[in-house]
Design an enzyme around this catalytic site. Structure first.
Site, PDB file in Angstrom:
ATOM      1  N   TYR A  58       0.790  -1.140   0.020  1.00 13.44           N
ATOM      2  CA  TYR A  58       0.123   0.006   0.036  1.00 13.44           C
ATOM      3  C   TYR A  58       0.909   1.164  -0.038  1.00 13.44           C
ATOM      4  O   TYR A  58       1.398   1.491   1.081  1.00 13.44           O
ATOM      5  CB  TYR A  58      -0.935   0.162   1.308  1.00 13.44           C
ATOM      6  CG  TYR A  58      -1.842  -0.846   1.144  1.00 13.44           C
ATOM      7  CD1 TYR A  58      -2.356  -1.614   0.036  1.00 13.44           C
ATOM      8  CD2 TYR A  58      -2.658  -1.387   2.476  1.00 13.44           C
ATOM      9  CE1 TYR A  58      -3.248  -2.860   0.125  1.00 13.44           C
ATOM     10  CE2 TYR A  58      -3.690  -2.153   2.623  1.00 13.44           C
ATOM     11  CZ  TYR A  58      -4.092  -3.162   1.386  1.00 13.44           C
ATOM     12  OH  TYR A  58      -4.861  -4.060   1.650  1.00 13.44           O
ATOM     13  N   SER A 217     -21.931   3.633   0.967  1.00 17.56           N
ATOM     14  CA  SER A 217     -21.932   4.397   2.328  1.00 17.56           C
ATOM     15  C   SER A 217     -23.141   5.301   2.425  1.00 17.56           C
ATOM     16  O   SER A 217     -23.277   5.701   3.611  1.00 17.56           O
ATOM     17  CB  SER A 217     -20.666   4.954   2.423  1.00 17.56           C
ATOM     18  OG  SER A 217     -20.556   6.003   1.297  1.00 17.56           O
TER      19      SER A 217
END
Length: 336
Positions: A58, A217
């Site tokens: 990442y 979301s």
């Protein structure tokens, strides 16, 4: 809000009922604020979250160093309760392109050495290859992690995005604590073969993408402009008619959430929590505000009527578009 706990399978550690996925603090979702990221990790630990998830690739180690900074600057009691879950094996070039996966035993140990240094810890709690290396038998990769366990550098073997056959082969090699895999209201493929296999073998599940990268979301809008480096700018579910269709599903879910007096995100997370005590949702909150909203899902109770209404609003396989671009889907053993 009271933080509950769950166990990662029959051999894994006791962890908080929600884990924190830290990837978005470093990569793939546009710019992030480092100070706010560290503050969010601290807030999660203070709220009782124990599981911190990352990957050594990442932002090429940035995320591990960020977590390392957060752990160094956290109060000792909070630092000691933190459990690290690390994925390894993804190969990248200086431009950030993905070039494959490496599960060779020597590479496993090399990746672990760097992760321990960047995190500033003496052991990793759950260690797993991010994607199956097609050129290396899973038995060899898992065997190398087992050797790291014998030497005290790792506590538990994990898996990520693999199918039922690979899970069984891995479990025959060493005890597997946990499978990390995408699971949400609109990503339910694991229910067919993978979840039955993990339950048969006593393997826990950490579910990532529980809000489908923000899609469900309740905060994502049709006219939102995504940065060039944002993964969602290339994700099939966020494109054209697919996006329109998927956001229509969100609006159907919103009606149920509003009737309960909670948010869409809390409803979606609570749904994953309702799927079993062996599943730990990872929330990808990048700010304390979003973290607080996600933690509120722990206080949401979904009864049989709620679950039936959610199923009607968002049936299995209702989403439009694959969860990854075609090239990346080809690397998912879990989709075969």
């Amino acid at each position: 809000m009271t933080m509950r706990t769950r166990t990662l399978g029959t051999t894994g550690p006791r962890v908080s009922a929600l884990g924190l996925g830290c990837m978005g603090m470093s990569a793939l979702y546009g710019d992030a604020d480092r100070a706010e990221s560290v503050a969010t990790i601290h807030a999660a630990l203070e709220a009782g979250v124990t599981l911190l998830d990352t990957g050594d690739f990442y932002a090429m180690g940035h995320n591990e160093m960020l977590i390392g900074e957060a752990l160094r600057t956290a109060p000792a009691a909070l630092r000691e309760q933190a459990l690290t879950s690390v994925k390894f094996g993804a190969l990248r070039d200086p431009e950030g392109n993905w070039t494959g996966y490496d599960g060779r035993p020597a590479a496993v140990k090399n990746f672990a050495a760097y992760s321990l240094q960047r995190l500033g810890v003496d052991h990793i709690d759950v260690y797993r290859i991010a994607r199956l290396d097609p050129d290396v038998p899973i038995e060899e990769t898992v065997g190398a992690i087992a050797e790291l366990i014998e030497k005290g550098y790792v506590r538990h073997v994990g898996l990520s995005e693999v199918g039922a056959e690979t899970i069984r082969r891995a479990a025959a090699t060493a005890p597997i604590a946990d499978l990390q895999i995408e699971y949400s209201l609109i990503s339910r493929g694991i229910e067919r073969e993978i979840l039955p296999a993990t339950r048969e073998l006593g393997i826990g599940v950490t579910a990532y993408g529980v809000l489908s990268r923000g899609l469900i979301s309740g905060h994502f809008t049709r006219d939102r402009q995504l940065a060039a480096g944002d993964f969602r700018a290339h994700s099939p579910r966020f494109q054209g008619d697919n996006l329109q269709h998927n956001l229509d599903l969100v609006e159907a879910l919103r009606k149920i959430a509003e009737q309960k007096g909670v948010t869409v995100a809390q409803t979606a997370i609570a749904w994953v929590l309702s799927r079993g005590e062996d599943i730990v949702p990872l929330v990808g909150a990048r700010t304390r505000e979003r973290l607080g909203e996600s933690l509120g899902a722990l206080d949401v109770t979904l009864d049989a009527a709620d679950l039936a209404a959610i199923e009607q609003a968002v049936p299995a396989d209702a989403a439009a578009g694959d969860r990854y671009p075609t090239v990346q889907m080809a690397h998912l053993d879990s989709e075969r």
